[in-house]
Motif scaffolding. Structure first.
Motif, mmCIF file in Angstrom:
data_model
loop_
_atom_site.group_PDB
_atom_site.id
_atom_site.type_symbol
_atom_site.label_atom_id
_atom_site.label_comp_id
_atom_site.label_asym_id
_atom_site.label_seq_id
_atom_site.Cartn_x
_atom_site.Cartn_y
_atom_site.Cartn_z
ATOM 1 N N LEU A 1 0.833 -1.198 0.000
ATOM 2 C CA LEU A 1 0.000 0.000 0.000
ATOM 3 C C LEU A 1 0.872 1.253 0.000
ATOM 4 O O LEU A 1 0.627 2.205 -0.745
ATOM 5 C CB LEU A 1 -0.926 0.009 1.219
ATOM 6 C CG LEU A 1 -2.009 -1.073 1.266
ATOM 7 C CD1 LEU A 1 -2.683 -1.075 2.640
ATOM 8 C CD2 LEU A 1 -3.039 -0.851 0.172
ATOM 9 N N TYR A 2 1.902 1.241 0.844
ATOM 10 C CA TYR A 2 2.792 2.399 0.930
ATOM 11 C C TYR A 2 3.659 2.519 -0.322
ATOM 12 O O TYR A 2 3.963 3.630 -0.768
ATOM 13 C CB TYR A 2 3.647 2.300 2.192
ATOM 14 C CG TYR A 2 2.824 2.424 3.445
ATOM 15 C CD1 TYR A 2 2.460 3.672 3.948
ATOM 16 C CD2 TYR A 2 2.355 1.290 4.111
ATOM 17 C CE1 TYR A 2 1.671 3.797 5.080
ATOM 18 C CE2 TYR A 2 1.558 1.398 5.235
ATOM 19 C CZ TYR A 2 1.215 2.651 5.720
ATOM 20 O OH TYR A 2 0.424 2.762 6.832
ATOM 21 N N ARG A 3 4.044 1.382 -0.882
ATOM 22 C CA ARG A 3 4.802 1.419 -2.133
ATOM 23 C C ARG A 3 3.945 1.998 -3.260
ATOM 24 O O ARG A 3 4.439 2.744 -4.108
ATOM 25 C CB ARG A 3 5.276 0.007 -2.502
ATOM 26 C CG ARG A 3 6.387 -0.502 -1.587
ATOM 27 C CD ARG A 3 6.740 -1.961 -1.869
ATOM 28 N NE ARG A 3 7.797 -2.425 -0.998
ATOM 29 C CZ ARG A 3 8.967 -2.919 -1.415
ATOM 30 N NH1 ARG A 3 9.208 -3.027 -2.708
ATOM 31 N NH2 ARG A 3 9.871 -3.317 -0.556
ATOM 32 N N ALA A 4 2.660 1.634 -3.255
ATOM 33 C CA ALA A 4 1.757 2.150 -4.278
ATOM 34 C C ALA A 4 1.553 3.651 -4.121
ATOM 35 O O ALA A 4 1.471 4.387 -5.114
ATOM 36 C CB ALA A 4 0.415 1.420 -4.204
ATOM 37 N N ASN B 1 -5.341 2.524 -5.432
ATOM 38 C CA ASN B 1 -6.138 1.479 -6.071
ATOM 39 C C ASN B 1 -5.603 0.108 -5.660
ATOM 40 O O ASN B 1 -4.501 -0.283 -6.057
ATOM 41 C CB ASN B 1 -6.072 1.646 -7.593
ATOM 42 C CG ASN B 1 -6.912 0.618 -8.324
ATOM 43 O OD1 ASN B 1 -7.556 -0.228 -7.710
ATOM 44 N ND2 ASN B 1 -6.903 0.682 -9.641
ATOM 45 N N ALA B 2 -6.377 -0.614 -4.861
ATOM 46 C CA ALA B 2 -5.939 -1.924 -4.373
ATOM 47 C C ALA B 2 -5.697 -2.907 -5.510
ATOM 48 O O ALA B 2 -4.888 -3.838 -5.381
ATOM 49 C CB ALA B 2 -6.984 -2.493 -3.412
ATOM 50 N N ASP B 3 -6.376 -2.703 -6.643
ATOM 51 C CA ASP B 3 -6.206 -3.607 -7.783
ATOM 52 C C ASP B 3 -4.838 -3.451 -8.453
ATOM 53 O O ASP B 3 -4.457 -4.280 -9.274
ATOM 54 C CB ASP B 3 -7.298 -3.359 -8.825
ATOM 55 C CG ASP B 3 -8.686 -3.744 -8.309
ATOM 56 O OD1 ASP B 3 -8.751 -4.622 -7.421
ATOM 57 O OD2 ASP B 3 -9.675 -3.178 -8.789
ATOM 58 N N ASP C 1 1.451 -4.744 -9.262
ATOM 59 C CA ASP C 1 2.414 -4.084 -10.143
ATOM 60 C C ASP C 1 3.825 -4.548 -9.775
ATOM 61 O O ASP C 1 4.278 -4.361 -8.643
ATOM 62 C CB ASP C 1 2.279 -2.570 -9.967
ATOM 63 C CG ASP C 1 3.235 -1.779 -10.846
ATOM 64 O OD1 ASP C 1 4.029 -2.390 -11.574
ATOM 65 O OD2 ASP C 1 3.183 -0.532 -10.777
ATOM 66 N N SER C 2 4.535 -5.150 -10.713
ATOM 67 C CA SER C 2 5.876 -5.682 -10.438
ATOM 68 C C SER C 2 6.851 -4.589 -10.022
ATOM 69 O O SER C 2 7.837 -4.850 -9.331
ATOM 70 C CB SER C 2 6.416 -6.424 -11.668
ATOM 71 O OG SER C 2 6.509 -5.547 -12.783
#
Length: 209
Positions: free
Chosen positions: A34-37, A63-65, A69-70
């Motif tokens: 979540l924090y990386r996103a 966006n949780a979806d 993401d690699s």
């Protein structure tokens, strides 16, 4: 059943949490993603990771979806995440998402830095996973080497120590073991040994409930 698994980077907590979730048939959330996103989205918009307003806005609209993401798995993504993670408003924005995930039917396994202390302080099972700095750096080095990433062991060791200092020293939800957490040192354990040890700890904790 809610199982909270905390610990520093590359301690093995993510691999362990995923395996435990599969074993018990529970949902699993790697809260670090979540924090990386959030960091990814701030940078993608041309923002500054230290900008409280930009980071908070990204946290509120994450966006949780997109967590598969690699790009979120790289070492630089982790360092960027620890910068936005120290912002109290970002943590507050993501807190309810994490708690709602934990409250789903049947329970869940969550891993991160503050699951047992802040997100799910009443979780019946709390495990704090640790390993030596050197062991964690070597794990990350082998992981990135297998993907062909160009990064050295010394760079990863320095990055891990910097992230640990940042995570432990932040004012909002600093990383530390909950008072009632059980500790699991994985320095000398392989994945199977760590999993077996964790199952024993979970059984002991469940018997006390």
């Amino acid at each position: 059943m809610i199982i909270a698994i905390d610990g520093p980077a590359a301690s093995g907590k993510g691999t362990l949490a995923k395996r435990i979730a599969a074993h018990f048939g529970l949902a699993w959330l790697d809260t670090g993603l979540l924090y990386r996103a959030v960091a990814r989205d701030v940078l993608a918009a041309g923002g500054d990771l230290e900008d409280v307003q930009a980071a908070t806005a990204a946290a509120k609209s994450v966006n949780a979806d997109s967590l598969d993401d690699s790009a979120l798995r790289g070492p630089r993504a982790g360092d960027a995440a620890s910068i936005v993670a120290k912002i109290p408003e970002v943590r507050a924005a993501l807190l309810e998402y994490q708690r709602a995930f934990a409250r789903q039917a049947g329970g869940a396994v969550l891993d991160g830095r503050d699951i047992g202390t802040v997100v799910c302080p009443d979780a019946p099972v709390k495990i704090f996973v640790t390993a030596s700095d050197e062991a964690r750096a070597m794990r990350r080095f082998l992981e990135h080497q297998s993907r062909g990433d160009s990064i050295t062991y010394d760079e990863l060791l320095a990055d891990i120590r910097k992230r640990d200092a940042r995570d432990r020293g932040r004012s909002a939800a600093p990383m530390h073991a909950a008072d009632d957490a059980v500790h699991l040192d994985t320095t000398a354990l392989d994945a199977d040994q760590a999993f077996a040890a964790a199952l024993r700890l979970i059984e002991l904790a469940s018997n006390k409930c």
